[in-house]
Design an enzyme around this catalytic site. Structure first.
Site, mmCIF file in Angstrom:
data_model
loop_
_atom_site.group_PDB
_atom_site.id
_atom_site.type_symbol
_atom_site.label_atom_id
_atom_site.label_comp_id
_atom_site.label_asym_id
_atom_site.label_seq_id
_atom_site.Cartn_x
_atom_site.Cartn_y
_atom_site.Cartn_z
ATOM 1 N N SER A 1 -36.983 24.960 -55.086
ATOM 2 C CA SER A 1 -36.292 24.069 -56.006
ATOM 3 C C SER A 1 -34.802 24.032 -55.646
ATOM 4 O O SER A 1 -34.457 23.647 -54.536
ATOM 5 C CB SER A 1 -36.543 24.504 -57.448
ATOM 6 N N ASP B 1 -45.312 16.317 -57.447
ATOM 7 C CA ASP B 1 -44.168 16.922 -58.137
ATOM 8 C C ASP B 1 -43.485 15.866 -59.009
ATOM 9 O O ASP B 1 -42.875 14.926 -58.499
ATOM 10 C CB ASP B 1 -43.190 17.482 -57.098
ATOM 11 N N HIS C 1 -44.452 20.888 -59.237
ATOM 12 C CA HIS C 1 -43.329 21.691 -58.747
ATOM 13 C C HIS C 1 -43.711 23.153 -58.521
ATOM 14 O O HIS C 1 -43.068 23.855 -57.739
ATOM 15 C CB HIS C 1 -42.170 21.590 -59.740
#
Length: 765
Positions: free
Chosen positions: A613, A690, A725
């Site tokens: 991330s 995602d 994610h």
């Protein structure tokens, strides 16, 4: 009324710590394996979380037993009674909420996940005398988004189809009727859930249950982003992927507008309340709180679009008049939405009412008492340390219990402060490095004290004003016994001094059977985002990082470095990254790697960096520096260009594209020289499903690199079909860590001048 700002530190005895002030290293011979750390964690401490209830005796709570039954237990006497037997619990029950007088249970069943916090479900009300179940909505079909008891228990507010309903024993009333794909009543849209409220609801009962405040979000004009699902949870892919049409405002695009509504439950009258703190198109409502014991005043914390100006607006419910009672200018950085406002009431001999909040207006996050009517606030705490959480407010005793970094930014100790005497008292020995938390009973007479590290966590029960535990709630004895079989990596903490004089917190993990005479490869594992923290003296899970320090074929040292911009070291430390994300963070990681390379036990030719991330973004910015300090980069689910990310997160730190075009250009990952020159290459991983950091980020970055001539020898790309994610769909998580292990092994074995295919020796036209 005059108040002294002298803050006293109490000298009362504090609780001793029956654990070591460092992470355990085990006393056995076994090494942790991949299967024991990634596939299924073999050693993992547990903790209980209790739902305290108000009864005639303080210290009662409800919990769900292993057989599924609901039980009431006195945490003091340990006496237990069954509220709902296991055979009466609804099938497929996901969660539950107890009626304030314990007469009923609200159950959620038929759970379907939506976003990070939100889900759909069916809801049932169960009478605990008859055990009869009745549906909250007779025609429900797993489509209710949220439901909540009123404080008095005579109503349930719930949201279905983005409309608010109120259930009573007599009937159900539909409060709004305009909910739909673009209008959300009582629940947040995607961006408010993800970036502002951090939860799945946007409605709040007044303390007396007479009123309901709720937010209404209008996404009209917000651009849509399409997320394709190629498998869509099927074994065989459909001919056409399912496409999620998600209203997702990116930088400088239209944001949802937000409106406050008040509902009087007795009459059913709903009233919109204009909040004119900022222009409607700029307004963000970060928090709603009732500043009253009944229903007199409700307040909203309002921000401008880029969240560097803040106003607290109080609404007089009777007249609907609004008044700004507190205002902040945070244009030196940003203002965090800490969701910590709580009503206190009159203090001392004054009749003036106050609420408490956490604010960094002094440069450090501290507790402040703010007048409900507006005026000068009173500092309850101060100093070059930060309050991280308010745990409990004990009005009869005039105490606030809180966690803070008073001893060190990597630690959390438990304190109380009196708003009568201004005295701060540690409840635990704050000279011992540790991370603590606590949960207080409904009347505040007892608390479960949770030790969270660095040694094996445990939980004890205490009465207030006592340093002797009444009993142990969770000992984690099995974990202590299990560690006797293993030898574990050695975790240490220290600080690196930057040339500027600032310091960076570092967590180092040395391999099993470490020898200072050997040289080891190193893996940096940053996150590094604004206000975040990775270097903590909490228990460190025996996870992938522990595995690569244990496997005899890998034996990696890991360094986790909290760069400038991260949290809990004061406003100046975190806000200096404003408008230039990626610059200082990357410089700090490079500096740390250069310092690590000087250590006699570090193989300076094999220092890798891996992040997920924001950490994946930071890894890219580090590689982009072309410093030579790192030999391998792994970017998992990275942002590559802040124009691709959501507006409310990005503009908080980068401001608008129009006002900071140069900053956005500099913050994007576009320079390819570092990718061409990094000795061990780069691996980029991303899930195609995602909905947070879109696959677009990886796709655009890879195209930039390929188009600029980065060779296959230097660039490896892995997508994960339909994974979000977290990358877990269809075993993606295990594959990801196997792939990462393989790359780390290859990097360790990589020779500086190995043979290569002829394509890598010349330019390809």
């Amino acid at each position: 009324m005059k108040w002294s700002i002298l803050l006293l530190v109490g000298c009362a005895a504090a609780i001793d710590v029956p654990r070591q002030p460092y992470a355990p290293t085990g006393s056995g011979k076994k090494r942790l394996t991949f299967n024991e750390t990634v596939v299924k964690r073999a050693i993992s401490p547990s903790a209980i979380s209790v739902e305290w209830i108000s009864t005639s005796e303080d210290g009662d709570y409800v919990y769900q037993d292993q057989d599924g039954s609901l039980k009431i237990q006195s945490i003091v006497t340990n006496n237990t009674q069954t509220l709902v037997p296991a055979d009466k619990v609804p099938e497929d029950a996901y969660s539950y909420w107890i009626h304030p007088n314990l007469s009923s249970v609200l159950w959620a069943t038929n759970y379907t996940k939506q976003y990070r916090h939100s889900y759909f479900a069916d809801y049932f009300i169960q009478d605990v005398q008859s055990m009869n179940l009745r549906p909250l909505a007779p025609d429900q079909s797993g489509d209710i988004q949220y439901a909540q008891w009123s404080p008095t228990g005579d109503a349930i507010a719930f949201v279905r189809g983005n409309d608010v309903f109120v259930w009573t024993n007599a009937s159900t009333s539909q409060i709004t009727n305009d909910g739909g794909p673009d209008l959300f009543n009582g629940v947040p849209d995607w961006i408010y859930e993800e970036e502002i409220l951090g939860d799945r609801f946007a409605l709040w009962f007044s303390p007396d249950g007479a009123y309901l405040a709720f937010l209404r979000f209008n996404e009209t004009g917000v651009p849509t982003f399409t997320v394709p699902y190629y498998m869509d949870n099927e074994e065989i892919a459909p001919p056409y992927p399912r496409e999620l049409e998600l209203r997702y405002p990116k930088v400088s695009q239209t944001n949802p507008t937000v409106e406050l509504n008040l509902l009087e439950l007795r009459t059913g009258e709903r009233t919109p309340v204009p909040i004119d703190a900022f222009d409607a198109k700029e307004l963000i409502i970060g928090e709603v709180a009732w500043l009253t014991e009944k229903h007199d005043v409700v307040a909203v914390k309002a921000f401008n679009r880029v969240q560097d100006r803040q106003k607290v607006v109080a609404v007089d419910v009777a007249s609907l008049r609004t008044k700004t009672i507190n205002e902040r200018d945070g244009t030196d950085g940003w203002l965090d939405n800490l969701l910590s406002m709580a009503y206190i009431g009159p203090i001392g001999e004054s009749k003036e009412e106050y609420y408490i909040d956490i604010s960094d207006q002094s440069g450090w996050a501290h507790l402040w008492l703010f007048p409900v009517a507006g005026g000068e606030p009173i500092a309850l705490t101060k100093g070059e340390w930060e309050v991280t959480a308010i745990l409990s407010i004990d009005k009869p005793r005039q105490l606030v219990y809180f966690l803070s970094t008073k001893h060190h930014s990597t630690e959390r100790h438990l304190y109380s402060v009196s708003w009568k005497t201004m005295e701060i008292t540690p409840l635990v020995d704050d000279t011992v490095p540790a991370v603590w938390s606590a949960s207080f009973s409904s009347q505040g007479g007892y608390y479960i004290l949770s030790y969270r590290g660095p040694d094996v966590p445990y939980q004890d029960l205490y009465a207030i004003n006592s340093t002797a535990p009444l009993r142990t709630i969770t000992s984690n004895a099995a974990v202590l016994d299990g560690l006797k079989e293993y030898t574990l990596p050695n975790i240490t903490y220290f600080e690196l001094a930057l040339p500027s004089g600032e310091t960076l917190n570092v967590m180092q993990r040395l391999p099993v059977k470490f020898s200072s005479k050997k040289k080891y490869p190193v893996l940096f594992t940053p996150y590094g985002g604004p206000g975040a923290q990775e270097v903590s003296k909490a228990w460190q899970a025996l996870d992938f990082k522990a595995y690569i320090a244990s496997d005899p074929e890998l034996e990696y040292i890991t360094w986790t470095v909290d760069n400038r911009g991260t949290g809990y070291k004061g406003r100046a430390f975190r806000c200096q990254v404003t408008s230039r994300l990626g610059e200082l963070e990357a410089a700090d990681q490079v500096f740390a790697a250069q310092q690590a390379a000087k250590l006699p036990y570090v193989d300076a030719d094999h220092i890798a960096i891996w992040g997920w991330s924001y950490g994946g973004y930071l890894t890219g910015k580090v590689i982009e520096t072309d410093s030579g300090a790192f030999s391998l980069g792994v970017q998992t689910a990275p942002v590559s260009d802040w124009r691709f990310y959501d507006s409310m997160y990005t503009e908080r730190y980068m401001k608008t594209l129009e006002s900071n075009a140069a900053g956005y250009n500099a913050s994007a990952i576009r320079k390819v020289a570092g990718y061409k020159n990094v000795r061990g290459g780069v691996l980029i991983q991303h899930g195609t499903g995602d909905d947070n950091v879109h696959f677009q980020n990886a796709a655009a970055l890879v195209d930039t690199l390929v188009g600029a001539g980065v060779t296959p020898e230097k660039l490896q790309v892995q997508w994960f079909t339909d994974s979000d994610h977290g990358i877990r769909y269809h075993g993606g998580n295990v594959f990801l860590y196997r792939q990462l292990s393989k790359r780390l092994y290859e990097e360790k074995k990589r020779k500086e001048k190995g043979e290569a295919h002829q394509w890598s020796k010349k330019s390809v036209l």
